[in-house]
Design a protein around this motif. Structure first.
Motif, PDB file in Angstrom:
ATOM      1  N   PRO A   1     -29.624 -62.552 -23.131  1.00 16.12           N
ATOM      2  CA  PRO A   1     -30.448 -62.649 -21.810  1.00 16.12           C
ATOM      3  C   PRO A   1     -29.945 -63.493 -20.593  1.00 16.12           C
ATOM      4  O   PRO A   1     -28.709 -63.690 -20.924  1.00 16.12           O
ATOM      5  N   ASP A   2     -30.407 -63.600 -19.775  1.00 13.69           N
ATOM      6  CA  ASP A   2     -29.832 -64.411 -18.592  1.00 13.69           C
ATOM      7  C   ASP A   2     -29.695 -65.843 -19.024  1.00 13.69           C
ATOM      8  O   ASP A   2     -30.450 -66.593 -19.555  1.00 13.69           O
TER       9      ASP A   2
ATOM     10  N   LEU B   1     -25.425 -67.829 -26.485  1.00 17.41           N
ATOM     11  CA  LEU B   1     -26.035 -67.087 -25.199  1.00 17.41           C
ATOM     12  C   LEU B   1     -27.151 -66.429 -25.686  1.00 17.41           C
ATOM     13  O   LEU B   1     -28.359 -66.180 -24.763  1.00 17.41           O
ATOM     14  N   ARG B   2     -27.171 -65.718 -26.786  1.00 12.54           N
ATOM     15  CA  ARG B   2     -28.163 -65.002 -27.542  1.00 12.54           C
ATOM     16  C   ARG B   2     -29.567 -65.692 -27.628  1.00 12.54           C
ATOM     17  O   ARG B   2     -30.456 -65.285 -27.378  1.00 12.54           O
ATOM     18  N   PHE B   3     -29.505 -66.895 -28.229  1.00 15.93           N
ATOM     19  CA  PHE B   3     -30.501 -67.443 -28.882  1.00 15.93           C
ATOM     20  C   PHE B   3     -30.903 -68.633 -28.092  1.00 15.93           C
ATOM     21  O   PHE B   3     -31.986 -69.189 -28.200  1.00 15.93           O
ATOM     22  N   GLY B   4     -29.762 -69.138 -27.098  1.00 14.69           N
ATOM     23  CA  GLY B   4     -30.428 -70.461 -26.385  1.00 14.69           C
ATOM     24  C   GLY B   4     -30.829 -71.701 -27.275  1.00 14.69           C
ATOM     25  O   GLY B   4     -29.990 -72.179 -28.544  1.00 14.69           O
ATOM     26  N   ALA B   5     -31.590 -72.296 -26.797  1.00 13.87           N
ATOM     27  CA  ALA B   5     -32.084 -73.521 -27.542  1.00 13.87           C
ATOM     28  C   ALA B   5     -32.520 -73.281 -28.804  1.00 13.87           C
ATOM     29  O   ALA B   5     -32.769 -74.337 -29.626  1.00 13.87           O
ATOM     30  N   SER B   6     -33.062 -72.206 -29.215  1.00 15.39           N
ATOM     31  CA  SER B   6     -33.702 -71.832 -30.445  1.00 15.39           C
ATOM     32  C   SER B   6     -32.688 -71.605 -31.602  1.00 15.39           C
ATOM     33  O   SER B   6     -33.025 -71.432 -32.668  1.00 15.39           O
ATOM     34  N   ILE B   7     -31.246 -71.880 -31.243  1.00 15.32           N
ATOM     35  CA  ILE B   7     -30.354 -71.554 -32.401  1.00 15.32           C
ATOM     36  C   ILE B   7     -30.376 -72.091 -33.453  1.00 15.32           C
ATOM     37  O   ILE B   7     -30.760 -73.804 -33.338  1.00 15.32           O
TER      38      ILE B   7
END
Length: 470
Positions: free
Chosen positions: A241-242, A309-315
């Motif tokens: 995502p962005d 980058l793919r999962f952001g803060a939920s990694i």
């Protein structure tokens, strides 16, 4: 500690080749690459450069790789990749230092990591260091045991987390792989119980003591993990995502956790000496080392950055825990778990071969087998108990990396170079460089350990997508 057993033909896991005939250290990037710098010990049918390259890459890839996206989150989307690059350069430089110092002692066959440190202290101009040189080998042996058993603890937690998530989502698993939700759909037992349920299977696995037989399991582990990594990378790159909302630099309190996780992933210095010693043509090893570690570093930076980058803060602590609940990616978790399960025996082999022979030699021969099996069982139980006490994968990885991996990978090798070559008139710039690396490694050791223990004492934030113990 039984050094005789460590140097046997069955286990040359920390042996090295010899140096130049006159014992003088070469210089520059080819500091251990000159043809005259190699006089081999051991078998003539050694490994080719390609086989050595494969072993080197495999020796640096494990559960630490899957935790790097969370490490990048703890550093920031800009600072994280840059820090991984710097750490990779420092790690491979320290590997080169270790090999060069081992070459110094060309008249001593089967020089392992601990012996290299001991001989380096004996070459020191300090009388006190020469008198207490044997402690160099003991310290390295201690950190090797700590590191390898720490890896085993991480494997327990990793297996439990992934098995729990697969079983919890079994009733809701579909063929739709376009959603990345990992919500627990079915209540299941605590992760600690999953850890405990793995204990008897891993105890039986470590009873296998033949390295040739274990190599079969190693091959299966490599295939399973390779297939898993290919599918993980495919899922990541097809839905980024962005990234504009991700911080370039994270808070300073989380950076020590990044250090612990990153150095855990880069801690492959233990495989360097045995791989070089087993080559048919050891003069090719410098190229293999730099090419192999370049591949590893690129893989680490790419997966760590793209995963964040793919999962952001939920990694999550392991990127496998972020994969969607479809049959394809559930199989990825199981495949990687199978690979880690078999790798447990290989990581366990090192501390077992350091601890068990010395204890067995103290009992009558008729009790040797039973003492051997009992000690192996107790060691596995210790790693299981520690995993139960610390069932948070991200904290376990960071703690093991900060405590033991930083010592072996960053702190000891630069100091070894100073003690080994100081009497030869070591350049002040080299001394300053070595001191800087060791100081930074020690700072990471202290701060990383403190922050890991602080995070361990702090209750984790509840997260509905998390498969870790809450």
């Amino acid at each position: 500690m039984s050094t005789r057993r460590l140097r046997s033909e069955d286990y040359n896991d920390y042996s090295s080749t010899e140096a130049t005939p006159d014992g003088s250290p070469p210089e520059g990037i080819n500091s251990f690459a000159a043809p005259s710098a190699y006089r081999r010990f051991g078998e003539s049918n050694g490994t080719t450069w390609l086989q050595t390259l494969i072993h080197l890459v495999k020796g640096n890839i494990g559960t630490g790789l899957l935790g790097l996206p969370l490490a990048v989150k703890n550093a920031g989307i800009m600072l994280g990749p840059l820090s991984l690059l710097v750490m990779g350069i420092a790690a491979v430089h320290c590997m080169g230092i270790l090999v060069k110092c081992a070459h110094r002692f060309c008249n001593k066959p089967f020089v392992d990591y601990g012996d290299a440190v001991m001989y380096g202290l004996e070459a020191s101009p300090s009388t006190w260091l020469r008198t207490h040189a044997i402690w160099g080998r003991y310290i390295v042996g201690f950190f090797l045991i700590l590191t390898q058993l720490g890896f085993c603890c991480v494997y327990f937690v990793f297996l439990a987390d992934n098995l729990k998530q697969v079983i919890s989502a079994a009733n809701g698993t579909t063929n739709d792989c376009h959603s990345n939700k990992t919500t627990v759909l079915t209540p299941t037992m605590d992760s600690r119980l999953f850890i405990l349920s793995l204990l008897p299977f891993l105890v039986l696995l470590v009873y296998i003591q033949n390295l040739k037989f274990l190599s079969i399991f190693s091959m299966l582990a490599n295939l399973a993990m390779l297939c898993s990594l290919l599918m993980i990378n495919w899922y990541i790159i097809t839905g980024i995502p962005d990234p504009s909302n991700l911080p370039l630099v994270a808070g300073w309190k989380t950076y020590p956790l990044f250090f612990g996780t990153a150095i855990f992933a880069f801690e492959g210095i233990g495989v360097v000496l045995p791989l070089e010693n087993k080559m048919k043509n050891p003069r090719h090893f410098p190229v293999v080392l730099y090419v192999g570690m370049a591949i590893v570093t690129i893989l680490y930076i790419s997966l760590g950055t793209l995963g964040y980058l793919r999962f952001g803060a939920s990694i999550q602590a392991s990127i496998t825990l972020n994969l969607p609940d479809c049959w394809l990616y559930q199989s990825v978790k199981l495949l990687y778990s199978i690979g880690i399960f078999f790798t447990y025996a290989l990581q366990f082999y090192v501390p077992a071969e350091i601890i068990v022979p010395g204890a067995v030699s103290q009992v009558p021969e008729r009790w040797a087998l039973w003492v051997n099996l009992l000690l192996r069982t107790c060691l596995v139980c210790v790693t299981c108990l520690l995993a139960i006490l610390i069932p948070r994968l991200d904290i376990v990885i960071s703690l093991v990396g900060s405590v033991s991996s930083s010592a072996l990978a960053l702190i000891i090798p630069p100091l070894l170079e100073i003690t080994t070559y100081y009497s030869d008139g070591l350049h002040p710039v080299t001394i300053a460089k070595d001191i800087l690396i060791s100081v930074l490694g020690f700072a990471g050791f202290v701060v990383g350990t403190y922050e890991s223990l602080w995070a361990l004492a702090t209750p984790p934030i509840s997260n509905t997508t998390s498969a870790l113990v809450q």
